[in-house]
Write an enzyme that holds these catalytic residues in place. Structure first.
Site, PDB file in Angstrom:
ATOM      1  N   HIS A  55       2.495 -25.293  28.943  1.00 62.28           N
ATOM      2  CA  HIS A  55       2.921 -23.913  29.208  1.00 62.28           C
ATOM      3  C   HIS A  55       4.270 -23.922  29.905  1.00 62.28           C
ATOM      4  CE1 HIS A  55       1.778 -24.689  33.354  1.00 62.28           C
ATOM      5  NE2 HIS A  55       0.577 -25.058  32.946  1.00 62.28           N
TER       6      HIS A  55
HETATM    7  P1  TYD Z   1      -3.607 -24.866  34.897  1.00 64.71           P
HETATM    8  O1  TYD Z   1      -2.297 -24.585  35.543  1.00 64.71           O
HETATM    9  O2  TYD Z   1      -3.969 -24.032  33.692  1.00 64.71           O
HETATM   10  O3  TYD Z   1      -3.704 -26.401  34.526  1.00 64.71           O
HETATM   11  P2  TYD Z   1      -2.989 -27.136  33.314  1.00 64.71           P
HETATM   12  O4  TYD Z   1      -1.627 -26.554  33.258  1.00 64.71           O
HETATM   13  O5  TYD Z   1      -3.001 -28.571  33.650  1.00 64.71           O
HETATM   14  O6  TYD Z   1      -3.762 -26.849  32.101  1.00 64.71           O
HETATM   15  O7  TYD Z   1      -4.733 -24.739  35.985  1.00 64.71           O
HETATM   16  C1  TYD Z   1      -6.070 -25.117  35.728  1.00 64.71           C
HETATM   17  C2  TYD Z   1      -6.976 -24.261  36.582  1.00 64.71           C
HETATM   18  O8  TYD Z   1      -6.693 -24.430  37.962  1.00 64.71           O
HETATM   19  C3  TYD Z   1      -6.856 -22.765  36.300  1.00 64.71           C
HETATM   20  O9  TYD Z   1      -8.164 -22.214  36.316  1.00 64.71           O
HETATM   21  C4  TYD Z   1      -6.096 -22.212  37.457  1.00 64.71           C
HETATM   22  C5  TYD Z   1      -6.394 -23.183  38.577  1.00 64.71           C
HETATM   23  N1  TYD Z   1      -5.238 -23.351  39.488  1.00 64.71           N
HETATM   24  C6  TYD Z   1      -5.252 -22.767  40.741  1.00 64.71           C
HETATM   25  O10 TYD Z   1      -6.222 -22.088  41.142  1.00 64.71           O
HETATM   26  N2  TYD Z   1      -4.175 -22.949  41.566  1.00 64.71           N
HETATM   27  C7  TYD Z   1      -3.089 -23.658  41.183  1.00 64.71           C
HETATM   28  O11 TYD Z   1      -2.108 -23.801  41.966  1.00 64.71           O
HETATM   29  C8  TYD Z   1      -3.075 -24.258  39.877  1.00 64.71           C
HETATM   30  C9  TYD Z   1      -1.902 -25.056  39.394  1.00 64.71           C
HETATM   31  C10 TYD Z   1      -4.163 -24.072  39.066  1.00 64.71           C
END
Ligand code: TYD
Length: 141
Positions: A55
């Site tokens: 993303h």
């Molecule tokens: P996400 O950023 O979608 O992970 P990736 O980019 O690796 O796929 O985050 C995964 C999950 O963690 C999502 O449910 C949101 C949560 N999250 C938080 O609560 N706080 C944060 O700072 C981050 C980065 C993710």
């Protein structure tokens, strides 16, 4: 238009304080990084073959380090893609806002440390690559 330094992804070397008891590296707020640190998280226990973070962020800038092990960082600025192999805990990659990025090819037991310029906000994410390209082409990102 030429990208300014602030808007360019780049490797930033961290210092290494060498010691026979073990080495130490440090990142202090407002030094070295082109943003003020608002949040830090880390990704670990990544199963073989998985990738993370496909993303872009609208506002958040980041600095990503392979704190342990190694992985590839795929980045796309809307025009060009680049893959940077990270395998040292004394260097990282600065990623400006509006960059598509993905971490992939994790070695077993790797830890990706991500330092960000904004608090967590789901609204800051662009999760669709075609939309990302559209936004970049219309200068909306
Ligand atoms: P996400 O950023 O979608 O992970 P990736 O980019 O690796 O796929 O985050 C995964 C999950 O963690 C999502 O449910 C949101 C949560 N999250 C938080 O609560 N706080 C944060 O700072 C981050 C980065 C993710």
């Amino acid at each position: 238009m030429r990208e300014s330094k602030k808007n360019k992804a780049r490797i930033i070397p961290l210092g290494k304080i060498r010691d026979k008891r073990g080495n130490l590296s440090v990142i202090e707020d407002n030094k070295l990084l082109p943003f003020t640190i608002a949040r830090t998280y880390w990704v670990y226990d990544v199963p073989g073959g998985e990738s993370r973070g496909g993303h872009a962020y609208r506002k958040s800038e980041e600095f990503i380090i392979a704190l342990s092990g190694s992985f590839d960082l795929y980045i796309h600025n809307g025009k060009e893609e680049q893959i940077i192999h990270l395998d040292r805990c004394n260097k990282g990659v600065y990623i400006p806002a509006g960059t598509w990025r993905r971490m992939q090819n994790f070695a077993t037991n790797s830890i990706a440390l991500v330092i960000c310029s904004t608090p967590y906000s789901p609204r800051d994410y662009v999760r669709d690559f075609d939309l990302f390209i559209q936004l970049k082409e219309s200068n909306a990102l």
